[in-house]
Structure formats: structure tokens, C-alpha cells
Motif scaffolding. Structure first.
Motif, PDB file in Angstrom:
ATOM      1  N   LYS A   1      18.274  35.867  30.840  1.00 24.58           N
ATOM      2  CA  LYS A   1      19.103  35.786  32.037  1.00 24.58           C
ATOM      3  C   LYS A   1      20.155  36.896  32.003  1.00 24.58           C
ATOM      4  CE  LYS A   1      22.136  32.720  34.576  1.00 24.58           C
ATOM      5  NZ  LYS A   1      22.918  31.487  34.554  1.00 24.58           N
ATOM      6  N   ILE A   2      19.967  37.889  32.859  1.00 28.79           N
ATOM      7  CA  ILE A   2      20.854  39.054  32.890  1.00 28.79           C
ATOM      8  C   ILE A   2      21.468  39.190  34.281  1.00 28.79           C
ATOM      9  CG2 ILE A   2      20.977  41.572  32.709  1.00 28.79           C
ATOM     10  CD1 ILE A   2      18.726  41.386  30.624  1.00 28.79           C
ATOM     11  N   ILE A   3      22.781  39.325  34.301  1.00 29.37           N
ATOM     12  CA  ILE A   3      23.491  39.564  35.556  1.00 29.37           C
ATOM     13  C   ILE A   3      23.656  41.073  35.737  1.00 29.37           C
ATOM     14  CG2 ILE A   3      25.631  39.182  36.839  1.00 29.37           C
ATOM     15  CD1 ILE A   3      26.045  36.653  35.134  1.00 29.37           C
ATOM     16  N   LYS A   4      23.284  41.571  36.913  1.00 31.21           N
ATOM     17  CA  LYS A   4      23.419  42.993  37.219  1.00 31.21           C
ATOM     18  C   LYS A   4      24.738  43.230  37.957  1.00 31.21           C
ATOM     19  CE  LYS A   4      19.283  44.522  35.877  1.00 31.21           C
ATOM     20  NZ  LYS A   4      19.106  45.604  34.888  1.00 31.21           N
ATOM     21  N   THR A   5      25.430  44.323  37.612  1.00 30.19           N
ATOM     22  CA  THR A   5      26.618  44.689  38.373  1.00 30.19           C
ATOM     23  C   THR A   5      26.221  45.687  39.460  1.00 30.19           C
ATOM     24  OG1 THR A   5      27.180  46.421  36.764  1.00 30.19           O
ATOM     25  CG2 THR A   5      28.227  44.275  36.485  1.00 30.19           C
ATOM     26  N   ILE A   6      26.764  45.503  40.638  1.00 30.30           N
ATOM     27  CA  ILE A   6      26.418  46.327  41.796  1.00 30.30           C
ATOM     28  C   ILE A   6      27.687  46.960  42.355  1.00 30.30           C
ATOM     29  CG2 ILE A   6      25.460  46.319  44.131  1.00 30.30           C
ATOM     30  CD1 ILE A   6      23.773  43.903  43.302  1.00 30.30           C
ATOM     31  N   ALA A   7      27.643  48.277  42.528  1.00 30.53           N
ATOM     32  CA  ALA A   7      28.764  48.995  43.138  1.00 30.53           C
ATOM     33  C   ALA A   7      28.603  48.949  44.652  1.00 30.53           C
ATOM     34  CB  ALA A   7      28.789  50.442  42.642  1.00 30.53           C
ATOM     35  N   GLY A   8      29.469  48.166  45.295  1.00 32.88           N
ATOM     36  CA  GLY A   8      29.411  48.024  46.744  1.00 32.88           C
ATOM     37  C   GLY A   8      30.224  49.093  47.456  1.00 32.88           C
ATOM     38  N   TYR A   9      30.610  48.809  48.686  1.00 31.77           N
ATOM     39  CA  TYR A   9      31.322  49.778  49.510  1.00 31.77           C
ATOM     40  C   TYR A   9      32.592  50.270  48.815  1.00 31.77           C
ATOM     41  CZ  TYR A   9      34.350  51.694  53.108  1.00 31.77           C
ATOM     42  OH  TYR A   9      35.208  52.518  53.805  1.00 31.77           O
ATOM     43  N   GLY A  10      32.735  51.589  48.756  1.00 36.08           N
ATOM     44  CA  GLY A  10      33.932  52.196  48.205  1.00 36.08           C
ATOM     45  C   GLY A  10      33.975  52.297  46.698  1.00 36.08           C
ATOM     46  N   VAL A  11      32.975  51.769  46.009  1.00 35.47           N
ATOM     47  CA  VAL A  11      32.959  51.777  44.542  1.00 35.47           C
ATOM     48  C   VAL A  11      31.911  52.771  44.060  1.00 35.47           C
ATOM     49  CG1 VAL A  11      32.615  50.396  42.450  1.00 35.47           C
ATOM     50  CG2 VAL A  11      33.750  49.394  44.433  1.00 35.47           C
ATOM     51  N   ARG A  12      32.322  53.669  43.180  1.00 32.62           N
ATOM     52  CA  ARG A  12      31.420  54.712  42.699  1.00 32.62           C
ATOM     53  C   ARG A  12      30.514  54.215  41.570  1.00 32.62           C
ATOM     54  NH1 ARG A  12      32.421  59.222  39.100  1.00 32.62           N
ATOM     55  NH2 ARG A  12      30.822  60.811  39.409  1.00 32.62           N
ATOM     56  N   TYR A  13      31.097  53.524  40.612  1.00 32.76           N
ATOM     57  CA  TYR A  13      30.290  52.973  39.517  1.00 32.76           C
ATOM     58  C   TYR A  13      31.027  51.828  38.855  1.00 32.76           C
ATOM     59  CZ  TYR A  13      33.216  55.307  35.968  1.00 32.76           C
ATOM     60  OH  TYR A  13      34.261  55.696  35.177  1.00 32.76           O
TER      61      TYR A  13
ATOM     62  N   ASP B   1      24.174  30.325  37.412  1.00 30.67           N
ATOM     63  CA  ASP B   1      22.948  30.864  38.002  1.00 30.67           C
ATOM     64  C   ASP B   1      23.168  32.220  38.691  1.00 30.67           C
ATOM     65  OD1 ASP B   1      24.545  29.870  39.968  1.00 30.67           O
ATOM     66  OD2 ASP B   1      22.929  28.916  41.120  1.00 30.67           O
ATOM     67  N   THR B   2      24.291  32.874  38.433  1.00 33.63           N
ATOM     68  CA  THR B   2      24.594  34.161  39.068  1.00 33.63           C
ATOM     69  C   THR B   2      23.563  35.220  38.687  1.00 33.63           C
ATOM     70  OG1 THR B   2      26.973  33.668  39.078  1.00 33.63           O
ATOM     71  CG2 THR B   2      26.335  35.974  39.321  1.00 33.63           C
ATOM     72  N   LYS B   3      23.115  35.978  39.664  1.00 28.91           N
ATOM     73  CA  LYS B   3      22.168  37.069  39.421  1.00 28.91           C
ATOM     74  C   LYS B   3      22.825  38.442  39.528  1.00 28.91           C
ATOM     75  CE  LYS B   3      18.123  34.458  41.014  1.00 28.91           C
ATOM     76  NZ  LYS B   3      17.018  34.384  42.013  1.00 28.91           N
ATOM     77  N   ASN B   4      23.797  38.559  40.442  1.00 32.07           N
ATOM     78  CA  ASN B   4      24.452  39.841  40.652  1.00 32.07           C
ATOM     79  C   ASN B   4      25.966  39.637  40.771  1.00 32.07           C
ATOM     80  OD1 ASN B   4      22.003  41.511  40.990  1.00 32.07           O
ATOM     81  ND2 ASN B   4      21.743  40.308  42.862  1.00 32.07           N
ATOM     82  N   ILE B   5      26.699  40.584  40.209  1.00 36.78           N
ATOM     83  CA  ILE B   5      28.136  40.663  40.445  1.00 36.78           C
ATOM     84  C   ILE B   5      28.392  41.967  41.198  1.00 36.78           C
ATOM     85  CG2 ILE B   5      30.379  41.058  39.348  1.00 36.78           C
ATOM     86  CD1 ILE B   5      29.605  39.081  37.201  1.00 36.78           C
ATOM     87  N   GLU B   6      28.940  41.833  42.403  1.00 39.18           N
ATOM     88  CA  GLU B   6      29.176  43.008  43.239  1.00 39.18           C
ATOM     89  C   GLU B   6      30.668  43.230  43.418  1.00 39.18           C
ATOM     90  OE1 GLU B   6      27.934  44.902  47.607  1.00 39.18           O
ATOM     91  OE2 GLU B   6      27.439  42.819  47.117  1.00 39.18           O
ATOM     92  N   ILE B   7      31.077  44.473  43.252  1.00 44.36           N
ATOM     93  CA  ILE B   7      32.475  44.843  43.491  1.00 44.36           C
ATOM     94  C   ILE B   7      32.512  45.773  44.685  1.00 44.36           C
ATOM     95  CG2 ILE B   7      34.563  45.889  42.522  1.00 44.36           C
ATOM     96  CD1 ILE B   7      33.548  45.258  39.760  1.00 44.36           C
ATOM     97  N   GLU B   8      33.368  45.446  45.654  1.00 38.35           N
ATOM     98  CA  GLU B   8      33.456  46.270  46.856  1.00 38.35           C
ATOM     99  C   GLU B   8      34.871  46.216  47.416  1.00 38.35           C
ATOM    100  OE1 GLU B   8      31.024  44.744  49.995  1.00 38.35           O
ATOM    101  OE2 GLU B   8      31.632  42.678  49.662  1.00 38.35           O
ATOM    102  N   LEU B   9      35.153  47.125  48.333  1.00 36.55           N
ATOM    103  CA  LEU B   9      36.437  47.176  49.016  1.00 36.55           C
ATOM    104  C   LEU B   9      36.284  46.620  50.427  1.00 36.55           C
ATOM    105  CD1 LEU B   9      37.686  50.730  47.984  1.00 36.55           C
ATOM    106  CD2 LEU B   9      37.980  48.560  46.779  1.00 36.55           C
ATOM    107  N   LEU B  10      37.225  45.775  50.839  1.00 36.84           N
ATOM    108  CA  LEU B  10      37.172  45.165  52.152  1.00 36.84           C
ATOM    109  C   LEU B  10      38.510  45.366  52.875  1.00 36.84           C
ATOM    110  CD1 LEU B  10      35.479  41.735  51.274  1.00 36.84           C
ATOM    111  CD2 LEU B  10      34.369  43.749  52.266  1.00 36.84           C
ATOM    112  N   GLU B  11      38.455  45.270  54.190  1.00 37.75           N
ATOM    113  CA  GLU B  11      39.662  45.383  55.004  1.00 37.75           C
ATOM    114  C   GLU B  11      40.551  44.149  54.853  1.00 37.75           C
ATOM    115  OE1 GLU B  11      40.763  47.881  56.665  1.00 37.75           O
ATOM    116  OE2 GLU B  11      39.044  49.217  56.505  1.00 37.75           O
ATOM    117  N   GLU B  12      39.926  43.003  54.729  1.00 39.67           N
ATOM    118  CA  GLU B  12      40.708  41.768  54.602  1.00 39.67           C
ATOM    119  C   GLU B  12      39.919  40.738  53.827  1.00 39.67           C
ATOM    120  OE1 GLU B  12      39.575  39.509  58.716  1.00 39.67           O
ATOM    121  OE2 GLU B  12      41.260  40.899  58.812  1.00 39.67           O
TER     122      GLU B  12
END
Length: 418
Positions: A330-342, A407-418
Motif C-alpha cells: 500500500k503506497i500513497i503517491k504525492t501529486i503536485a497540483g495547481y501552483g506546485v512544482r514538485y 485507505d488513502t491512495k494519493n496526497i495532493e498539494i495545491e494552491l487555492l483561492e479560498e
């Protein structure tokens, strides 16, 4: 062939921290291999202060910071070899190295920590027109000449690139009596820490030209001057904006590249964005028992973060040797969302995380008043409003393990307006 439990390749801040942490976690047979003539890596030429605020809660120079770790290494009787070049590493963890005392040697390791640091991008990577006169050198080379070898590199200088080394060298040259005409940066924002822009440029009235680059180098035997032009949104020079600066020295501070030639020979998987190895929560690469840390994984702006990350690598290398790392499908993948380079780490086996999951990241542009948001699949587990985020400053976030559903599969980091 010698048998060693843990071999650390690189005796800079990353390698030293990893070796010491491994020793403190029960590994007795450790060998550190360093190709330079002294331990400490790049810190030995960084004679300015600003180091250690997080690691030691005090402000130190680079050599002072390095010597804290070197002293600790020697107190713990950890073996090291300087002036030793590692030639090759195989997937079954056989290291080939050479020096003038031992000659050619081969070492079989149970685990390896890669801590080779990074190197500067050179003029050849930029394709700047012009001949090859003396006086064009990287900022790090100039730093070593002045701070360690005692040679002054020039009297009238221009700097291309606003990375931290370039900013620091603008101040250093000024303090040594040279005139620094300006710093040109092709991006619309600086690549260095804000404190360095203030302390190294603004305090000395050195201009920073954003969205500018050098389009020509003048001179035959010695540099005579550079032509600087403004660039458009596509980073192409705008005709009619050229300006000539008469100077005898050009320093290049145009980016750092993780030093991964040895990593490639092992067959490690790489992140195309960072040019460093893909690592998991234990700082282990895709090759079993081979760990990586520091600037060889991704370029840091603070050595305190290098030490913290490298301690994790040393700790888990010790766990690997003792058979204490828990393998999980069981491996959780990190995902670079909007505004995140890595994001580092890339893969997470949550069973090996204790209380906090520490992640490092950089944004892809300058952002103001954005919410830094972390999601476990679709569930928001972290949200913080940031007044300003810049690519020149790495962010470090501690995520409470309890907030991450099993049961998390992905952790995503992103920038949001609110």
C-alpha cells in the motif's frame, strides 16, 4: 573487498548528518567517502553567516556549521576517507573508489546513502553568444577563489542569475572592493531568498534587473563587457532594449543541478522536475537499500533543511540494515497540483511514518494570498493561507499522520483561492 554496513557517498552537510544519525541508531560499521580535500562540502567556502538558525538556534557561518558535524563525526569514531573518488556503484551495492593512499578499492555495503550534493549550471548550458575570454566563471567558483584560495577574481563585475550564491557574491565582491554593476535575472522574479535580496543587493544599492538576460559577451583574452537586454514573456530578447556594461568579470548564478552521475549507474528512477531520485518516506530510492538525501535529491535553500532530511535518511538506512523497515504494498503517491512544482517524498508507506509526515515542496511561480491545501484523495486535511509564496523559497510542512485515512491512495498539494 571490504564489507561495510553503511557507506555514505559525500562528506558535505547531508552525508555528515546521515552518517551521525545512522551511528546514533545502532550502526557501528560506517564509512564516509569524500572526493574533496576536506569534509564539510560547500559550507567550507560559505564564510558568511545565516546558517544554523533552525538546527542549532543560533547564527553560524558555513565553516562553523560544518565543524559542528565534523566534530560530532570524529567523536563517534566514524571512519571517513577524503580525496577519495567513487568511480562506480552497482545495484548489488558494490562501490568502486580510488585515492592516493589505498589505490583502487572495492567495498560491499549493506546499505548506501547518496549525498553527493549538486553542481552549478555553466555557460555551456546557456548558449550565450560571444568568445571565451577570461573572467567568465560560476558564482561558486568565484566564491572558492576569494574565500578559500585568497584570489580576487576581478574589479568590475556583472552577475547573471539571482540564485542565492550569485546574490551573496554580489555582496562579497563589494566588500572586497570590486564594483558590482548589477544582477540580471531572466525570470520575472528572483530565484533567491528574500533576505538575500535585501541584505546583499538592496543594502549595497546593487540593482536587480528582472526579466533581463545577457545576449552578448565582449572581449578576446579578457572580458571587456556584456550586453544585457530585456526579455518578453517567452524569454526572448526584445530588440531595442540592449544595454552595454563595461566589466572585467561575469559571474553566472543560473541554477544548480543535483549530482547524480553515480545514481544513474545504479539504475535509480528519477523525477524529471527535480533531476533527483524518486524517494519514499524513508528517503529510499527505487533501488533497494540505496538512500538519498540533500541536494542530490532536490536543491535546498537552507542547509538546516538538508540536515533534517539527511537525518531521516541515516535513521532509515540504520533501520534497513537492522531489518526494521516495514514493506507495504500500500503506497500513497504525492501529486503536485495547481501552483506546485514538485513534492518530496514521492511515495509514502504510511506504516513507516511515526507521528508526522514531513514533506518538502516548491511552488511554480510567485503567488500572493493563496491557500496552501493538502488533500488525502478528496478530503482536505491541511489548509493554510499564505501571504506570499515564491519558487526561491522551499516550503516544509508537517502533516499529522492521524489526519491521513488508512485507505488513502494519493496526497495532493495545491494552491487555492479560498
Amino acid at each position: 573487498m571490504r564489507n561495510i554496513d553503511l557507506v555514505v557517498v559525500g562528506g558535505g552537510p547531508a552525508g555528515l548528518a546521515a552518517a551521525i544519525e545512522a551511528k546514533e541508531n545502532g550502526v557501528e560499521n560506517i564509512l564516509v567517502l569524500e572526493r574533496d580535500r576536506e569534509l564539510g562540502g560547500i559550507l567550507q567556502q560559505c564564510i558568511h553567516n545565516g546558517f544554523g538558525l533552525q538546527e542549532f538556534n543560533e547564527e553560524l557561518t558555513g565553516p562553523e556549521y560544518a565543524n559542528r558535524f565534523i566534530g560530532n563525526l570524529k567523536e563517534k569514531n566514524i571512519e571517513y576517507k577524503i580525496d577519495t573518488m567513487v568511480l562506480d556503484i552497482t545495484e548489488d551495492k558494490i562501490i568502486s573508489a580510488i585515492n592516493t593512499e589505498d589505490g583502487f578499492m572495492q567495498i560491499k555495503a549493506k546499505a548506501i546513502v547518496l549525498a553527493m550534493g549538486c553542481r552549478e549550471r555553466t555557460r555551456g548550458a546557456l548558449a550565450i553568444p560571444g568568445k571565451r575570454p577570461a573572467g567568465v566563471l560560476t558564482a561558486g567558483s568565484a566564491q572558492r577563489y576569494i574565500n578559500m584560495e585568497g584570489y580576487m577574481v576581478g574589479k568590475k563585475a556583472f552577475i547573471l542569475g539571482s540564485g542565492d550564491i550569485g546574490l551573496i557574491m554580489a555582496r562579497r565582491l563589494t566588500l572586497e572592493g570590486a564594483e558590482v554593476l548589477g544582477v540580471a535575472e531572466i525570470m520575472p522574479y528572483s530565484g533567491g531568498l528574500n533576505r538575500n535580496i535585501v541584505q546583499c543587493l538592496e543594502d549595497f544599492d546593487i540593482p536587480l534587473y528582472l526579466s533581463h538576460t545577457i545576449v552578448d559577451i565582449k572581449g578576446e583574452d579578457r572580458l571587456e563587457g556584456v550586453v544585457v537586454a530585456e526579455v518578453d514573456k517567452n524569454m526572448q530578447p526584445i530588440k531595442g532594449t540592449e544595454k552595454y556594461y563595461e566589466c572585467d568579470t561575469l559571474l553566472l548564478s543560473v541554477g544548480l543541478i543535483p549530482e547524480n552521475e553515480l545514481s544513474k549507474s545504479i539504475g535509480i528512477e528519477f523525477d524529471k522536475t527535480t533531476s533527483g531520485p524518486i524517494v519514499n518516506e524513508s528517503m529510499e530510492t527505487s533501488v533497494d537499500g540505496v538512500f538519498a538525501c540533500g541536494n542530490v535529491v532536490h536543491v535546498h535553500d537552507l542547509v538546516d533543511y538538508v540536515s533534517e532530511e539527511s537525518k531521516r535518511a541515516g535513521k532509515f538506512a540504520a533501520k534497513y540494515i537492522k531489518g526494521e523497515i516495514k514493506n507495504s504494498e500500500k503506497i500513497i503517491k504525492t501529486i503536485a497540483g495547481y501552483g506546485v512544482r514538485y513534492i518530496v517524498p514521492h511515495d509514502i508507506r504510511i506504516v513507516n511514518v511515526q507521528e508526522k509526515l514531513k514533506v518538502f515542496m516548491r511552488v511554480s511561480d510567485v503567488y500572493k494570498n493563496k491557500y496552501l491545501t493538502i488533500k488525502a484523495d478528496d478530503k482536505i486535511i491541511y489548509k493554510k493561507k499564505e501571504r506570499q509564496l515564491s519558487p526561491g523559497e522551499m516550503e516544509m510542512i508537517d502533516i499529522d499522520k492521524k489526519l491521513i485515512p488508512e485507505d488513502t491512495k494519493n496526497i495532493e498539494i495545491e494552491l487555492l483561492e479560498e
